[in-house]
Design a protein around this motif. Structure first.
Motif, PDB file in Angstrom:
ATOM      1  N   GLN A   1       0.879  -1.251  -0.006  1.00 32.70           N
ATOM      2  CA  GLN A   1       0.026  -0.216  -0.037  1.00 32.70           C
ATOM      3  C   GLN A   1       0.831   1.221  -0.217  1.00 32.70           C
ATOM      4  OE1 GLN A   1      -2.951  -0.143   3.066  1.00 32.70           O
ATOM      5  NE2 GLN A   1      -3.813  -2.249   2.462  1.00 32.70           N
ATOM      6  N   GLU A   2       1.859   1.487   0.655  1.00 28.01           N
ATOM      7  CA  GLU A   2       2.944   2.325   0.695  1.00 28.01           C
ATOM      8  C   GLU A   2       3.361   2.689  -0.546  1.00 28.01           C
ATOM      9  OE1 GLU A   2       5.615   1.268   3.840  1.00 28.01           O
ATOM     10  OE2 GLU A   2       4.248   1.809   5.409  1.00 28.01           O
ATOM     11  N   GLN A   3       3.979   1.526  -1.161  1.00 25.87           N
ATOM     12  CA  GLN A   3       4.454   1.744  -2.585  1.00 25.87           C
ATOM     13  C   GLN A   3       3.587   2.261  -3.435  1.00 25.87           C
ATOM     14  OE1 GLN A   3       5.954  -2.290  -3.456  1.00 25.87           O
ATOM     15  NE2 GLN A   3       7.764  -1.966  -2.218  1.00 25.87           N
ATOM     16  N   ALA A   4       2.287   1.707  -3.378  1.00 23.51           N
ATOM     17  CA  ALA A   4       1.149   2.190  -4.326  1.00 23.51           C
ATOM     18  C   ALA A   4       0.897   3.602  -4.156  1.00 23.51           C
ATOM     19  CB  ALA A   4      -0.394   1.351  -4.141  1.00 23.51           C
ATOM     20  N   ALA A   5       0.905   4.181  -3.035  1.00 22.63           N
ATOM     21  CA  ALA A   5       0.623   5.499  -2.649  1.00 22.63           C
ATOM     22  C   ALA A   5       1.758   6.413  -3.053  1.00 22.63           C
ATOM     23  CB  ALA A   5       0.242   6.016  -1.040  1.00 22.63           C
ATOM     24  N   ALA A   6       2.959   5.881  -3.155  1.00 23.52           N
ATOM     25  CA  ALA A   6       4.306   6.721  -3.557  1.00 23.52           C
ATOM     26  C   ALA A   6       4.200   6.615  -4.938  1.00 23.52           C
ATOM     27  CB  ALA A   6       5.438   5.937  -3.223  1.00 23.52           C
ATOM     28  N   THR A   7       3.431   5.613  -5.683  1.00 24.50           N
ATOM     29  CA  THR A   7       3.313   5.652  -7.258  1.00 24.50           C
ATOM     30  C   THR A   7       2.488   6.415  -7.783  1.00 24.50           C
ATOM     31  OG1 THR A   7       3.850   3.296  -7.144  1.00 24.50           O
ATOM     32  CG2 THR A   7       2.787   4.079  -9.194  1.00 24.50           C
ATOM     33  N   LEU A   8       1.459   6.878  -6.993  1.00 27.70           N
ATOM     34  CA  LEU A   8       0.219   7.954  -7.173  1.00 27.70           C
ATOM     35  C   LEU A   8       0.725   9.227  -7.035  1.00 27.70           C
ATOM     36  CD1 LEU A   8      -2.774   5.766  -6.031  1.00 27.70           C
ATOM     37  CD2 LEU A   8      -2.121   6.105  -8.355  1.00 27.70           C
ATOM     38  N   GLY A   9       2.120   9.410  -6.486  1.00 26.76           N
ATOM     39  CA  GLY A   9       2.507  10.788  -6.150  1.00 26.76           C
ATOM     40  C   GLY A   9       2.464  11.274  -4.681  1.00 26.76           C
ATOM     41  N   ALA A  10       2.124  10.486  -3.747  1.00 31.94           N
ATOM     42  CA  ALA A  10       2.053  11.029  -2.454  1.00 31.94           C
ATOM     43  C   ALA A  10       3.323  11.161  -1.786  1.00 31.94           C
ATOM     44  CB  ALA A  10       1.248   9.614  -1.514  1.00 31.94           C
ATOM     45  N   SER A  11       3.442  12.097  -0.998  1.00 28.32           N
ATOM     46  CA  SER A  11       4.855  12.186  -0.195  1.00 28.32           C
ATOM     47  C   SER A  11       5.144  11.230   0.662  1.00 28.32           C
ATOM     48  CB  SER A  11       5.061  13.778   0.339  1.00 28.32           C
ATOM     49  OG  SER A  11       3.869  13.824   1.269  1.00 28.32           O
ATOM     50  N   ARG A  12       6.424  11.338   1.163  1.00 30.55           N
ATOM     51  CA  ARG A  12       6.605  10.223   2.486  1.00 30.55           C
ATOM     52  C   ARG A  12       5.501  10.638   3.656  1.00 30.55           C
ATOM     53  NH1 ARG A  12      13.122   9.007   2.759  1.00 30.55           N
ATOM     54  NH2 ARG A  12      13.115   8.044   0.587  1.00 30.55           N
ATOM     55  N   TRP A  13       5.746  11.806   3.918  1.00 27.06           N
ATOM     56  CA  TRP A  13       4.732  12.265   5.053  1.00 27.06           C
ATOM     57  C   TRP A  13       3.218  11.978   4.825  1.00 27.06           C
ATOM     58  CZ3 TRP A  13       4.553  12.931   9.838  1.00 27.06           C
ATOM     59  CH2 TRP A  13       3.033  13.693  10.466  1.00 27.06           C
ATOM     60  N   GLN A  14       2.590  12.103   3.452  1.00 21.76           N
ATOM     61  CA  GLN A  14       1.270  11.746   3.343  1.00 21.76           C
ATOM     62  C   GLN A  14       1.214  10.466   3.323  1.00 21.76           C
ATOM     63  OE1 GLN A  14       1.124  13.494  -0.590  1.00 21.76           O
ATOM     64  NE2 GLN A  14      -0.390  15.418  -0.009  1.00 21.76           N
ATOM     65  N   THR A  15       2.132   9.657   2.772  1.00 24.42           N
ATOM     66  CA  THR A  15       2.005   8.034   2.944  1.00 24.42           C
ATOM     67  C   THR A  15       2.025   7.523   4.498  1.00 24.42           C
ATOM     68  OG1 THR A  15       3.131   8.091   0.653  1.00 24.42           O
ATOM     69  CG2 THR A  15       3.317   6.077   2.343  1.00 24.42           C
ATOM     70  N   PHE A  16       2.852   8.207   4.978  1.00 30.36           N
ATOM     71  CA  PHE A  16       2.758   7.711   6.752  1.00 30.36           C
ATOM     72  C   PHE A  16       1.567   8.171   7.274  1.00 30.36           C
ATOM     73  CE2 PHE A  16       3.224   8.988  10.959  1.00 30.36           C
ATOM     74  CZ  PHE A  16       3.875   8.105  11.622  1.00 30.36           C
ATOM     75  N   TRP A  17       0.959   9.535   7.034  1.00 26.48           N
ATOM     76  CA  TRP A  17      -0.322   9.914   7.794  1.00 26.48           C
ATOM     77  C   TRP A  17      -1.420   9.142   7.393  1.00 26.48           C
ATOM     78  CZ3 TRP A  17      -0.370  12.307  12.119  1.00 26.48           C
ATOM     79  CH2 TRP A  17      -1.801  12.925  12.356  1.00 26.48           C
ATOM     80  N   ARG A  18      -1.421   8.739   6.049  1.00 31.37           N
ATOM     81  CA  ARG A  18      -2.720   8.437   5.677  1.00 31.37           C
ATOM     82  C   ARG A  18      -2.755   6.819   5.228  1.00 31.37           C
ATOM     83  NH1 ARG A  18      -4.373  12.564   0.649  1.00 31.37           N
ATOM     84  NH2 ARG A  18      -4.570  14.549   1.985  1.00 31.37           N
ATOM     85  N   ILE A  19      -1.653   6.161   5.214  1.00 30.81           N
ATOM     86  CA  ILE A  19      -1.689   4.813   5.116  1.00 30.81           C
ATOM     87  C   ILE A  19      -1.055   4.027   6.178  1.00 30.81           C
ATOM     88  CG2 ILE A  19      -0.827   2.917   3.631  1.00 30.81           C
ATOM     89  CD1 ILE A  19      -2.711   4.667   2.294  1.00 30.81           C
ATOM     90  N   THR A  20       0.411   4.315   6.787  1.00 28.19           N
ATOM     91  CA  THR A  20       0.936   3.669   7.884  1.00 28.19           C
ATOM     92  C   THR A  20       0.430   3.745   9.132  1.00 28.19           C
ATOM     93  OG1 THR A  20       3.014   4.025   6.470  1.00 28.19           O
ATOM     94  CG2 THR A  20       3.198   3.288   8.617  1.00 28.19           C
ATOM     95  N   LEU A  21       0.006   4.989   9.331  1.00 27.47           N
ATOM     96  CA  LEU A  21      -0.350   5.474  10.903  1.00 27.47           C
ATOM     97  C   LEU A  21      -1.786   4.625  11.067  1.00 27.47           C
ATOM     98  CD1 LEU A  21       0.164   6.856  13.545  1.00 27.47           C
ATOM     99  CD2 LEU A  21      -0.982   8.698  12.670  1.00 27.47           C
ATOM    100  N   PRO A  22      -2.516   4.858  10.089  1.00 27.50           N
ATOM    101  CA  PRO A  22      -3.923   4.264  10.384  1.00 27.50           C
ATOM    102  C   PRO A  22      -4.059   2.608  10.477  1.00 27.50           C
ATOM    103  CG  PRO A  22      -4.449   5.773   8.749  1.00 27.50           C
ATOM    104  CD  PRO A  22      -2.986   5.892   9.211  1.00 27.50           C
ATOM    105  N   ALA A  23      -2.927   1.860   9.954  1.00 25.59           N
ATOM    106  CA  ALA A  23      -2.612   0.623   9.949  1.00 25.59           C
ATOM    107  C   ALA A  23      -2.094  -0.024  11.134  1.00 25.59           C
ATOM    108  CB  ALA A  23      -1.904   0.169   8.806  1.00 25.59           C
ATOM    109  N   ILE A  24      -1.494   0.883  11.794  1.00 26.46           N
ATOM    110  CA  ILE A  24      -0.660   0.512  13.025  1.00 26.46           C
ATOM    111  C   ILE A  24      -1.294   1.084  14.200  1.00 26.46           C
ATOM    112  CG2 ILE A  24       1.659   0.443  11.797  1.00 26.46           C
ATOM    113  CD1 ILE A  24       2.491   3.160  13.361  1.00 26.46           C
TER     114      ILE A  24
END
Length: 267
Positions: A163-186
């Protein structure tokens, strides 16, 4: 002996062991605390020393938890996502508080931050670390270090990086990926780690007593108050009352931990 009989025997032995080891001592403390009456208990935990000890304990928790959350998440991400030399050493450092006695931690902090320690220049310059709030916070951070890391790490391993790689492919920054993908998952693992950190921070004694002056109203936590009333002041009832107050807070934390564990298991 049948299987059902063996199970009943094992359960009976386990319950009897827990009853003798946990329930009886707690029951004795509660009985001795409330036998004089609820008003006496309230008076005992409402003294300036008790209120100051409670406030200091909560203040240490309020400082330690955010720091452990921040560095715990960073450390867990480094251990799971990173591939670097010294990774095994970092794993060992994270688990070090489980192996080292809190008393040893306190002695090490005195050697580092005391007047004659490596960083003693701070103390000589007027910034008190040992026998003050900073030393107590550092000691508590050390003993609570593993909880957030060890609760977040397996969750990160489970969710993977797709999911993090998919978000990066869509242009999300590292912070956006962490805030919207990683943090909700953990979030459930993180929350459980926070609850464990709170419980450990409230009950810490060995490391804190080494780096605290123990003066009432200055650097005395609830655990130190129980010790001081029982050992120094010979105020047995006051020690029971303070211990009951500490147990009440711990019980709330335990109930919260149980609820969170059930929610995490359901998910």
């Amino acid at each position: 002996m049948t299987t059902s009989t063996s199970r009943v025997t094992l359960r009976t032995v386990a319950l009897g062991y827990l009853f003798a080891l946990v329930a009886v001592p707690i029951g004795v403390i509660l009985w001795r605390t409330f036998s004089p009456g609820l008003g006496v208990f309230i008076d005992s935990v409402s003294t300036p020393a008790a209120q100051s000890a409670l406030n200091l304990s909560l203040l240490i928790v309020a400082i330690v938890v955010p720091l452990n959350v921040l560095f715990g998440i960073i450390t867990a991400l480094a251990l799971v996502r990173g591939r670097f030399r010294g990774r095994g050493l970092l794993q060992g450092i994270v688990d070090l508080p489980f192996a080292v006695s809190p008393i040893v931690v306190g002695v090490a902090l005195i050697m580092l931050w005391g007047t004659a320690g490596w960083f003693g220049a701070l103390d000589r310059a007027g910034f008190t670390v040992i026998f003050g709030l900073p030393g107590m916070v550092i000691a508590t951070i050390f003993v609570t270090l593993p909880f957030v890391v060890r609760e977040v790490e397996p969750v990160l391993q489970e969710i993977g990086t797709e999911q993090e790689q998919a978000a990066a492919t869509l242009g999300a920054s590292r912070w956006q990926t962490f805030w919207r993908i990683t943090l909700p998952a953990i979030r459930w693992g993180l929350t459980y780690g926070v609850v464990l950190t709170v419980a450990r921070a409230l009950g810490e004694f060995g490391a804190v007593i080494m780096v605290s002056s123990g003066f009432p109203g200055v650097s005395q936590t609830l655990t130190l108050l129980v010790h001081a009333r029982y050992i120094d002041d010979h105020n047995t009832y006051g020690a029971y009352a303070a211990a009951t107050l500490l147990m009440s807070i711990a019980l709330v934390v335990l109930l919260l931990m149980t609820v969170l564990d059930r929610k995490r298991s359901n998910r």
